[in-house]
Scaffold this active site. Structure first.
Site, PDB file in Angstrom:
ATOM      1  N   GLY A 279       0.845  -1.205   0.000  1.00 31.43           N
ATOM      2  CA  GLY A 279       0.000   0.000   0.000  1.00 31.43           C
ATOM      3  C   GLY A 279       0.868   1.238   0.000  1.00 31.43           C
ATOM      4  O   GLY A 279       2.097   1.154   0.022  1.00 31.43           O
TER       5      GLY A 279
ATOM      6  N   GLY B   4       2.800   3.416   1.503  1.00 33.41           N
ATOM      7  CA  GLY B   4       3.442   3.438   2.818  1.00 33.41           C
ATOM      8  C   GLY B   4       3.984   4.811   3.169  1.00 33.41           C
ATOM      9  O   GLY B   4       4.272   5.102   4.331  1.00 33.41           O
TER      10      GLY B   4
ATOM     11  N   LYS C 228       4.855  12.326  -1.842  1.00 37.15           N
ATOM     12  CA  LYS C 228       5.679  11.150  -1.512  1.00 37.15           C
ATOM     13  C   LYS C 228       6.655  11.520  -0.408  1.00 37.15           C
ATOM     14  O   LYS C 228       7.439  12.458  -0.563  1.00 37.15           O
ATOM     15  CB  LYS C 228       6.430  10.660  -2.749  1.00 37.15           C
ATOM     16  CG  LYS C 228       7.246   9.393  -2.476  1.00 37.15           C
ATOM     17  CD  LYS C 228       7.722   8.750  -3.757  1.00 37.15           C
ATOM     18  CE  LYS C 228       8.610   7.542  -3.478  1.00 37.15           C
ATOM     19  NZ  LYS C 228       9.073   6.909  -4.713  1.00 37.15           N
TER      20      LYS C 228
ATOM     21  N   GLY D 252       7.725   6.325   6.779  1.00 35.72           N
ATOM     22  CA  GLY D 252       6.834   7.163   5.974  1.00 35.72           C
ATOM     23  C   GLY D 252       7.532   8.324   5.297  1.00 35.72           C
ATOM     24  O   GLY D 252       6.896   9.160   4.667  1.00 35.72           O
TER      25      GLY D 252
ATOM     26  N   ARG E 154       3.945  14.574  -6.615  1.00 30.30           N
ATOM     27  CA  ARG E 154       3.936  13.981  -7.954  1.00 30.30           C
ATOM     28  C   ARG E 154       2.513  13.933  -8.490  1.00 30.30           C
ATOM     29  O   ARG E 154       1.544  13.905  -7.723  1.00 30.30           O
ATOM     30  CB  ARG E 154       4.646  12.630  -7.971  1.00 30.30           C
ATOM     31  CG  ARG E 154       4.030  11.572  -7.106  1.00 30.30           C
ATOM     32  CD  ARG E 154       4.852  10.276  -7.170  1.00 30.30           C
ATOM     33  NE  ARG E 154       4.224   9.231  -6.373  1.00 30.30           N
ATOM     34  CZ  ARG E 154       4.735   8.017  -6.202  1.00 30.30           C
ATOM     35  NH1 ARG E 154       5.882   7.693  -6.760  1.00 30.30           N
ATOM     36  NH2 ARG E 154       4.114   7.116  -5.463  1.00 30.30           N
TER      37      ARG E 154
ATOM     38  N   ARG F  24      -1.936   0.798  -9.744  1.00 30.03           N
ATOM     39  CA  ARG F  24      -0.860  -0.160 -10.035  1.00 30.03           C
ATOM     40  C   ARG F  24      -1.456  -1.541 -10.272  1.00 30.03           C
ATOM     41  O   ARG F  24      -2.585  -1.806  -9.832  1.00 30.03           O
ATOM     42  CB  ARG F  24       0.082  -0.241  -8.814  1.00 30.03           C
ATOM     43  CG  ARG F  24       0.706   1.089  -8.466  1.00 30.03           C
ATOM     44  CD  ARG F  24       0.913   1.204  -6.938  1.00 30.03           C
ATOM     45  NE  ARG F  24       1.339   2.564  -6.606  1.00 30.03           N
ATOM     46  CZ  ARG F  24       2.596   2.965  -6.549  1.00 30.03           C
ATOM     47  NH1 ARG F  24       3.561   2.088  -6.745  1.00 30.03           N
ATOM     48  NH2 ARG F  24       2.899   4.206  -6.267  1.00 30.03           N
TER      49      ARG F  24
ATOM     50  N   ASP G  30       3.882  -4.132  -7.745  1.00 32.55           N
ATOM     51  CA  ASP G  30       3.314  -2.932  -7.109  1.00 32.55           C
ATOM     52  C   ASP G  30       3.956  -1.656  -7.651  1.00 32.55           C
ATOM     53  O   ASP G  30       3.517  -0.554  -7.323  1.00 32.55           O
ATOM     54  CB  ASP G  30       3.466  -3.001  -5.582  1.00 32.55           C
ATOM     55  CG  ASP G  30       4.907  -3.177  -5.143  1.00 32.55           C
ATOM     56  OD1 ASP G  30       5.569  -4.113  -5.625  1.00 32.55           O
ATOM     57  OD2 ASP G  30       5.380  -2.366  -4.332  1.00 32.55           O
ATOM     58  N   ASN G  31       4.985  -1.809  -8.474  1.00 30.89           N
ATOM     59  CA  ASN G  31       5.607  -0.633  -9.089  1.00 30.89           C
ATOM     60  C   ASN G  31       5.275  -0.541 -10.584  1.00 30.89           C
ATOM     61  O   ASN G  31       5.966   0.144 -11.332  1.00 30.89           O
ATOM     62  CB  ASN G  31       7.122  -0.672  -8.901  1.00 30.89           C
ATOM     63  CG  ASN G  31       7.515  -0.441  -7.445  1.00 30.89           C
ATOM     64  OD1 ASN G  31       6.752   0.154  -6.679  1.00 30.89           O
ATOM     65  ND2 ASN G  31       8.683  -0.903  -7.058  1.00 30.89           N
TER      66      ASN G  31
HETATM   67  P1  AMP Z   1       9.161   0.313  -3.042  1.00 23.95           P
HETATM   68  O1  AMP Z   1      10.125  -0.811  -3.064  1.00 23.95           O
HETATM   69  O2  AMP Z   1       9.800   1.666  -2.887  1.00 23.95           O
HETATM   70  O3  AMP Z   1       8.198   0.279  -4.165  1.00 23.95           O
HETATM   71  O4  AMP Z   1       8.304   0.144  -1.690  1.00 23.95           O
HETATM   72  C1  AMP Z   1       7.564  -1.013  -1.391  1.00 23.95           C
HETATM   73  C2  AMP Z   1       6.555  -0.712  -0.312  1.00 23.95           C
HETATM   74  O5  AMP Z   1       7.207  -0.200   0.849  1.00 23.95           O
HETATM   75  C3  AMP Z   1       5.524   0.314  -0.704  1.00 23.95           C
HETATM   76  O6  AMP Z   1       4.306  -0.084  -0.149  1.00 23.95           O
HETATM   77  C4  AMP Z   1       6.057   1.579  -0.092  1.00 23.95           C
HETATM   78  O7  AMP Z   1       5.047   2.520   0.147  1.00 23.95           O
HETATM   79  C5  AMP Z   1       6.675   1.070   1.189  1.00 23.95           C
HETATM   80  N1  AMP Z   1       7.760   1.914   1.689  1.00 23.95           N
HETATM   81  C6  AMP Z   1       8.973   2.110   1.137  1.00 23.95           C
HETATM   82  N2  AMP Z   1       9.712   2.947   1.880  1.00 23.95           N
HETATM   83  C7  AMP Z   1       8.952   3.285   2.946  1.00 23.95           C
HETATM   84  C8  AMP Z   1       9.150   4.144   4.081  1.00 23.95           C
HETATM   85  N3  AMP Z   1      10.288   4.807   4.277  1.00 23.95           N
HETATM   86  N4  AMP Z   1       8.150   4.248   4.968  1.00 23.95           N
HETATM   87  C9  AMP Z   1       6.997   3.583   4.790  1.00 23.95           C
HETATM   88  N5  AMP Z   1       6.750   2.780   3.755  1.00 23.95           N
HETATM   89  C10 AMP Z   1       7.707   2.631   2.840  1.00 23.95           C
HETATM   90 MG    MG Z   2       6.715   1.274  -4.822  1.00 22.55          MG
END
Ligand code: AMP
Ligand code: MG
Length: 523
Positions: free
Chosen positions: A101, A103, A123, A136, A186, A193, A267-268
């Site tokens: 989700g 995050g 973001k 976050g 953004r 997604r 998810d990306n």
């Molecule tokens: P990503 O690999 O950047 O696509 O992140 C995968 C998941 O981790 C997504 O659900 C992001 O929202 C969450 N996420 C990545 N970095 C953080 C962070 N610093 N704090 C909270 N959630 C994060």
């Molecule tokens: Mg992501």
């Protein structure tokens, strides 16, 4: 870890309306998101404001005033916005990862623009119920990379989420070392997604899955209605078909500019075929089909040369998720087959454009012969590990130069001088092999007008891409409080095919220290 509590009450300050809001995503219902506000950010300061995007969208200049600085940092509420975080799931590095989700991305809503409704996300705006162990936040380093790269991709003509603003702060966040937090605002027509669909499918919640697909078709992909005619009226098959086609087109363009995404988890992957979630991405320097840009990707799952197949694997996940809606397994598989035939066509066209061999309606036999030419060149480039961007640009320059030595109407196959190829032959060790290839290339170009070919190539092969070391220089300066390099890079990258006299060094090969840069998922 001890984080501040979720912000379900503040911020208290309201910023008067500069935008006209709609929030069609919210009509989906509460199972899709959690309403919550951004977490306030200490001492926000503009690091970049994207005037070009603001103008394109027709949004007022107030959007970059001091009130909006607070709002786009997460310290104040834009009147009319209805912030929330959405839930999704996904496959990460080939494994089902369950619920993920937003995050750290907080959705402010959907605002009317000259280019249709645009969703805005902050973001790095604080924790959400989907943050899992995370804080976050996003660090300034990765936020600069996202801001610049999304605009660089747009400049290259590649579909992407856009970056409206970048806010720096003094707030400390811990990664491998202590860094400061930043927030990128953004913008995209939709941030949906593949993972959003996988989420409701995994829950066995077919009603929500259908509502999501209907929402996507009605508001973002209305062309699926007409496309359903190809699939016996099955609009969900048409949805998958539209997504596979957009994804095939996107991947062809990534490959053609040497872009590695780095974290192609489901998810990306954007439903609209946009480049999304800029993390450990890289524009390749020396050409290596096995290049891995993400230092956390130990298996090389997301290596440059594997990206097109990974996209297919991801589409398969999306297909599995919406299979209950399509309700016809053979048809689902048949739609997916489309990617296998379309991707090579899109890639072939992109590479032919790079070679100045224009004419989209080329016969099959010509396409095949051209592809052999492309493959042989790419093999040669890999054996030389020649710089990807520079090689293509110098080849374009060589064609332009050759054309200037001939009369303007001369066919390409005539009287080309080996010396005339020096802009590109100077880049390699095995010149005879390159000259042999160039002879085949000129023979193929045959009767095409060389000057026109050169012009086409200069518009297809960028002079400037966001190399890691360029981003790194902007990051180092920004950490010291100076944001001018961000603006300099943004100016170059938004028109990467232009010459930009005086900025030649930005098109240079990476310095030795660039080889030491390690880009991981940590952001
Ligand atoms: P990503 O690999 O950047 O696509 O992140 C995968 C998941 O981790 C997504 O659900 C992001 O929202 C969450 N996420 C990545 N970095 C953080 C962070 N610093 N704090 C909270 N959630 C994060
Ligand atoms: Mg992501």
């Amino acid at each position: 870890m001890d984080f501040s509590p979720l912000n379900t009450s503040g911020p208290e300050v309201d910023v008067p309306p500069a935008l006209v809001w709609t929030h069609r995503l919210k009509q989906l219902g509460p199972q899709f998101f959690t309403p919550l506000k951004p977490t306030p950010l200490a001492a926000p300061r503009w690091a970049a404001c994207n005037e070009g995007l603001r103008t394109e969208l027709g949004w007022p200049s107030d959007i970059f005033d001091s009130d909006h600085l607070q709002a786009l940092a997460g310290n104040a509420t834009l009147v009319g916005s209805e912030p929330l975080a959405t839930v999704y799931s996904g496959h990460q590095f080939g494994q089902w990862a369950g619920q993920l989700g937003d995050g750290r991305a907080i959705w402010l809503g959907e605002a009317a623009s000259r280019q249709g409704p645009q969703e805005i996300q902050l973001k790095g705006a604080g924790r959400t119920p989907y943050s899992r162990g995370g804080d976050g936040r996003a660090v300034l380093r990765s936020s600069i990379r996202e801001y610049l790269c999304s605009e660089a991709m747009h400049g290259l003509g590649i579909a992407t989420t856009r970056a409206l603003s970048l806010v720096a702060s003094t707030e400390r966040v811990l990664r491998e070392e202590l860094e400061t937090a930043a927030v990128v605002a953004r913008v995209a027509p939709s941030f949906l997604r593949f993972g959003h669909f996988e989420h409701f499918s995994a829950q066995g919640d077919t009603d929500s899955l259908r509502a999501l697909a209907d929402h996507a078709i009605a508001h973002h992909l209305p062309e699926c209605q007409a496309r359903a005619a190809v699939w016996q009226g099955n609009v969900y098959a048409a949805l998958l078909d539209e997504v596979q086609e957009r994804t095939a087109s996107l991947l062809a363009q990534w490959q053609a500019v040497g872009f590695c995404h780095g974290v192609m988890n489901t998810d990306n992957m954007s439903l609209l075929g946009l480049t999304i979630d800029y993390g450990p991405f890289q524009f390749m320097d020396g050409f290596d089909p096995g290049h891995i840009c993400n230092h956390s990707d130990h298996q090389g799952r997301y290596a440059y040369g594997k990206q097109p197949n990974v996209a297919y694997w991801n589409l398969f996940c999306l297909a599995q998720a919406i299979a209950p809606l399509i309700d016809d397994q053979d048809m689902t598989l048949q739609v997916l087959e489309g990617y296998k035939s379309l991707f090579p066509v899109f890639l072939g066209d992109a590479m032919r454009a790079k070679l100045g061999l224009v004419g989209a309606l080329a016969p099959e036999s010509e396409r095949e012969a051209d592809w052999t030419l492309v493959e042989d060149l790419m093999q040669f480039m890999a054996s030389e590990k020649v710089d990807f961007t520079r090689f293509w640009r110098q080849l374009s320059l060589a064609v332009v130069q050759q054309s200037q030595t001939l009369t303007s109407e001369s066919p390409a196959g005539l009287a080309l001088q080996p010396d005339g190829w020096s802009p590109v032959t100077d880049l390699v060790l095995d010149r005879p092999r390159l000259l042999a290839w160039l002879a085949r290339y000129t023979a193929r170009a045959g009767k095409q007008n060389l000057a026109a070919m050169g012009q086409q190539m200069m518009r297809s092969n960028p002079k400037f891409v966001l190399r890691n070391h360029l981003a790194e220089t902007a990051i180092r300066q920004a950490k010291a409080g100076d944001f001018t390099e961000i603006e300099t890079l943004h100016n170059l990258l938004k028109s990467p095919f232009d010459e930009h006299p005086g900025f030649e060094t930005y098109a240079d090969l990476p310095p030795d220290w660039a080889g030491q840069l390690e880009i991981s998922c940590s952001s």
